[in-house]
Write a protein that holds these residues in place. Structure first.
Motif, PDB file in Angstrom:
ATOM      1  N   LEU A   1      -0.457 -16.597 -64.948  1.00 26.42           N
ATOM      2  CA  LEU A   1      -0.653 -16.271 -63.663  1.00 26.42           C
ATOM      3  C   LEU A   1       0.341 -16.095 -62.593  1.00 26.42           C
ATOM      4  O   LEU A   1       0.406 -15.222 -61.420  1.00 26.42           O
ATOM      5  CB  LEU A   1      -1.858 -17.209 -63.120  1.00 26.42           C
ATOM      6  N   THR A   2       1.395 -16.819 -62.664  1.00 24.25           N
ATOM      7  CA  THR A   2       2.489 -16.956 -61.779  1.00 24.25           C
ATOM      8  C   THR A   2       3.672 -16.252 -62.065  1.00 24.25           C
ATOM      9  O   THR A   2       4.426 -16.518 -62.914  1.00 24.25           O
ATOM     10  CB  THR A   2       2.691 -18.472 -61.731  1.00 24.25           C
TER      11      THR A   2
ATOM     12  N   ARG B   1      -1.682 -20.621 -58.299  1.00 20.12           N
ATOM     13  CA  ARG B   1      -0.424 -19.778 -58.315  1.00 20.12           C
ATOM     14  C   ARG B   1       0.545 -20.319 -57.383  1.00 20.12           C
ATOM     15  O   ARG B   1       1.841 -20.289 -57.827  1.00 20.12           O
ATOM     16  CB  ARG B   1      -1.054 -18.331 -57.706  1.00 20.12           C
TER      17      ARG B   1
ATOM     18  N   ASP C   1      -4.658 -13.052 -65.393  1.00 21.10           N
ATOM     19  CA  ASP C   1      -5.529 -14.194 -64.730  1.00 21.10           C
ATOM     20  C   ASP C   1      -6.494 -14.488 -66.049  1.00 21.10           C
ATOM     21  O   ASP C   1      -7.454 -13.491 -66.178  1.00 21.10           O
ATOM     22  CB  ASP C   1      -6.332 -13.807 -63.544  1.00 21.10           C
TER      23      ASP C   1
END
Ligand SMILES: C[S@@+](CC[C@H](N)C(=O)[O-])C[C@H]1O[C@@H](n2cnc3c(N)ncnc32)[C@H](O)[C@@H]1O
Length: 191
Positions: free
Chosen positions: A72-73, A4, A93
């Protein structure tokens, strides 16, 4: 956390670095494989959407698609948001259950650039199969250095043997065209 942080720091320069410097074509080949297999007004999931390159490639091919993205980021999702191709963008995730997505929601799913060394392992495919309707396509790129070494080839075979998917296509395709890096482009049909 490391992945991340890596993408948080890369989010602004990601598009120019990948497209210009290494000739990354994952989004194009994955979008092409999905767009020709779903209906004109399909609802599709872009898993690990990053900065939204796949969304742009999908919209180029079919403007009437509805596209949701997960990643995720947060900083990558912000870049996706600025592209304007997505209906919904959520943090998720892919190494675990996608709790916020029900079974059999999508008419197709695509995942480019995520099934690669040190990112998401082969079991991440299970959740993509769960959220896609029976008969619908799941399109993946798997970097060739991860295909056998990280168990993706075995996973795709197991899915077919257990009657969960039919393998429609596995093509050895250019991936980073300026670096001579290849991927397997995988198209599964959910049973
Ligand atoms: C190489 S980029 C690919 C982005 C986009 N699909 C593309 O082709 O340009 C990898 C993306 O995977 C995301 N990612 C890595 N691990 C993930 C995980 N466990 N769950 C969801 N996304 C993840 C990263 O945040 C990053 O946006």
């Amino acid at each position: 956390d490391a992945i991340r942080e890596f993408y948080e720091n890369w989010s602004r320069d990601y598009d120019s670095d990948l497209l210009l410097a290494i000739g990354y074509v994952g989004p194009e080949i994955a979008a092409e494989a999905l767009a020709k297999r779903v209906g004109k007004t399909a609802l599709v999931l872009d898993a690990g959407c990053g900065t939204g390159l796949v969304g742009i490639e999908l919209i180029k091919r079919n403007f009437d698609l509805t596209i949701d993205g997960i990643d995720l980021t947060p900083a990558m999702l912000e870049q996706s948001r600025s592209k304007g191709a997505y209906r919904k963008l959520n943090i998720a995730d892919m190494c675990g259950p996608l709790f916020e997505i029900d079974d059999d929601v999508y008419d197709g799913a695509v995942c480019a650039g995520v099934f690669t060394n040190g990112h998401v392992g082969p079991d991440g495919i299970d959740e993509l199969i769960r959220v896609v309707k029976p008969g619908a396509p799941v399109v993946l790129t798997v970097r060739d250095s991860a295909w056998e070494a990280d168990g993706f080839k075995d996973k795709v075979e197991q899915l077919e043997e257990s009657g969960k998917t039919r393998t429609v296509e596995i093509s050895h395709s250019p991936y980073h065209t300026k670096e001579d890096v290849f991927c397997e482009l995988v198209v599964l049909e959910v049973i």
